[in-house]
Design an enzyme around this catalytic site. Structure first.
Site, PDB file in Angstrom:
ATOM      1  N   ASP B  92       0.864  -1.169   0.000  1.00  0.00           N
ATOM      2  CA  ASP B  92       0.000   0.000   0.000  1.00  0.00           C
ATOM      3  C   ASP B  92       0.908   1.229   0.000  1.00  0.00           C
ATOM      4  OD1 ASP B  92      -2.125   1.649   0.009  1.00  0.00           O
ATOM      5  OD2 ASP B  92      -2.843   1.132   2.006  1.00  0.00           O
ATOM      6  N   ASP B 271      -7.803  -7.307   1.217  1.00  0.00           N
ATOM      7  CA  ASP B 271      -6.885  -7.373   2.358  1.00  0.00           C
ATOM      8  C   ASP B 271      -7.624  -6.808   3.545  1.00  0.00           C
ATOM      9  OD1 ASP B 271      -6.538  -4.407   1.528  1.00  0.00           O
ATOM     10  OD2 ASP B 271      -5.506  -4.549   3.461  1.00  0.00           O
TER      11      ASP B 271
END
Lengths: 375, 375
Positions: B92, B271
């Site tokens: 990320d 996720d």
């Protein structure tokens, strides 16, 4: 329980043997990982068995009695079923824990009244109920209830304390010999030999304990603040008076060097929280010396934690482990604990090989030098 | 990176596919365990691979940049080498983390200036340096730097924020397209589609993102406080406008039911910290519903955590796990995390089978009912 003494070193008191229990054999000298509350901190049962190759683990009567409580363990069918560890278990009697409570316990002839460290509730441990509790837990080896005086206890205190421990030992055996195991397999009761740092008290305690013809004998009240030389001296005073055909267990000891020195003095069994507790703080024991993984020097060391180590955890890099420990990531504590326990088990296994091979003295000397290094 | 769409469900938008990366294949729909600081909390890399059967894990640019720092990861040869995970990794961008910092970050056209949550030091993230950092980390899939507005952002805020995110996306691609991977394998950049809870903004964001012909697309800014129905609606607004031949990733979602509902709406990748974070607090997800293992009702339940579960950790008993969680033993958090992650991976694997078998709709309906139960 049975103990077969295979080899005694020619140059020292070091011994190699095999203890047989209802849950399997234990090759001595052995290190026993500590599972105080029913789990070895940070280690899956499967890894304890298959990776660390532990042969016996510890539980603690005091902790297990308070939580989850004896009823839960009985309903599980004993601690082996509860924690899925189907190899031998030894339980400490809780004496040491109760006496560590200080102000919140009160001693009498009857036993020790104490307050739970969890919720402050009042409880009484007596030699009798501590045996009963250990019947319920179902460990293969159970310990007598004793008083553990502080490392700096004066002679009068140590002597008086030892007399109480002797009377309690008598009551422990009375209870043990008049009760049956709950789960259908035999249990063995080990006396704990106290006597502080006073050789004559240790001798007296040993003679008294040997009178019970127990399956094995424990040496307690050492590694509690006294100098190392005194610990070794007291250990030797006891081991030279114990029957050769029974295993000896030095409680709560210690560093890898302490273990080798005590093996050299005739000890067969060890337990200590050091590999897990120090591991959680980033201290690693290796065959080349100790590592404080928090040190800046490991920041960019991408080599394995212990290239020659026996555990899968040894393949993580030092830099990665350092990062995890500094970041307080759980996995850091897990890796360090796994490594340290695997190293302790490797150490005693190797000691055993060297004893059997007749090379223990030279190997020990070399190892102690390496183990004393800080990397 | 390559994406092969194998099956699209006839009754819904649910899809099954295969993503191919330099570090191996990923069968979609997939759940990606979160390894924020380079480790999935409580889980050994080996168990992640062999027991949980994770196919791709996450790292976080913000956390890894601050600790251990980019220099260490570069010297290791990238994150895969650093944490011994040789399968695909997604990072990320840190946008979400920086915006979660609240008062200690300041936004400008240039980027986001923020203070480290660790030591208060000042840093600047820009679309350009976030790409550079992700080149250094070496994830197979890297994310664009975006602004993530709060779930209750009003229209004006959400619109202005989206315009900034669009300009930043342009700068991300400019940097990405003019730099090379460091470690010799390809990386893919996914745009993050924002737009708050406003369908027209989501549509505009989607059209803008699709213009870059990226290898895949992420949906961000959901599961941040808005009602579930709105989350599903926004997800659908986006997925129906995304090209079929590219994978879609719904960031930070969610419960097992959220995942099935989003698969139904055409999402391929997920996720969430929920399996590990909730696990540490004693919440278990199972195919029969959720378990709060702290509840008294499990105290004497000596049956396995999940008799039909795929993980070795499922064989510990509920009573034992309850004891460990209540006693704050590390192993409790490890067992619950291991179970939950294995369950999440089982869930998406099973969803995939059902999609390929043409039975997804009926299976999902039944599963959602079961998953909503509290045991």
């Amino acid at each position: 329980m049975d103990f077969e003494l295979k080899t005694v070193s020619e140059q020292s008191r070091a011994r190699a043997g095999i203890i047989s229990t209802a849950h399997g054999q234990i090759e001595t000298p052995i290190f026993m990982p500590v599972g105080t509350g029913g789990s070895v901190k940070g280690i899956h049962t499967r890894d304890l068995k298959e990776d660390i190759e532990a042969q016996i683990i510890l539980g603690n009567t005091y902790h297990l009695y308070l939580r989850p409580g004896i009823k839960v363990i009985e309903e599980a069918g004993g601690l082996h079923k509860f924690n899925m560890w189907n190899k031998p278990i030894l339980t400490d009697s809780g004496g040491y824990q109760v006496f560590s409570l200080g102000d919140i316990r009160k001693l009498s002839e009857e036993g020790a009244r104490f307050q739970s460290h969890i919720d402050g509730s009042y409880h009484l441990f007596t030699p009798e109920n501590v045996i009963d509790i250990q019947r319920s837990i179902g460990a293969d080896i159970v310990m007598a209830f004793d008083e553990c005086p502080p490392g700096d206890a004066d002679y009068a205190y140590a002597k008086e304390s030892l007399e109480l421990t002797k009377r309690w030992l008598h009551r422990c055996f009375q209870r043990f010999n008049t009760t049956m195991p709950i789960y259908g397999y035999d249990q063995s009761l080990f006396p704990i030999i106290q006597g502080g740092t006073y050789a004559d008290l240790r001798k007296s305690a040993t003679e008294n304990a040997v009178g019970y013809d127990a399956d094995g004998y424990a040496i307690g009240g050492l590694s509690v603040g006294e100098p190392e030389a005194v610990m070794y001296e007291m250990t030797e005073v006891v081991t030279e008076r114990l029957p050769a055909e029974k295993p000896r267990y030095l409680m709560g000891v210690g560093t890898p060097v302490n273990i080798l020195e005590s093996i050299d003095r005739g000890v067969d069994m060890f337990d200590c929280v050091m590999p897990t507790r120090n591991g959680r703080n980033g201290m690693l024991f290796t065959s080349e010396g100790t590592i404080n993984i928090r040190n800046k020097k490991w920041e960019n060391d991408h080599s394995p934690i212990d290239a020659g180590g026996t555990s899968f955890a040894d393949q993580y890099s030092k830099a990665y482990l350092r990062h995890l420990i500094i970041s307080k990531e759980m996995l850091g504590a897990q890796i360090a604990s796994q490594h340290n326990l695997a190293f302790y088990l490797w150490l005693v296994k190797e000691a055993r090989k060297q004893i059997i091979g007749g090379t223990f003295a030279a190997w020990k000397k070399e190892m102690v030098q390496k183990l004393n290094q800080r990397l």
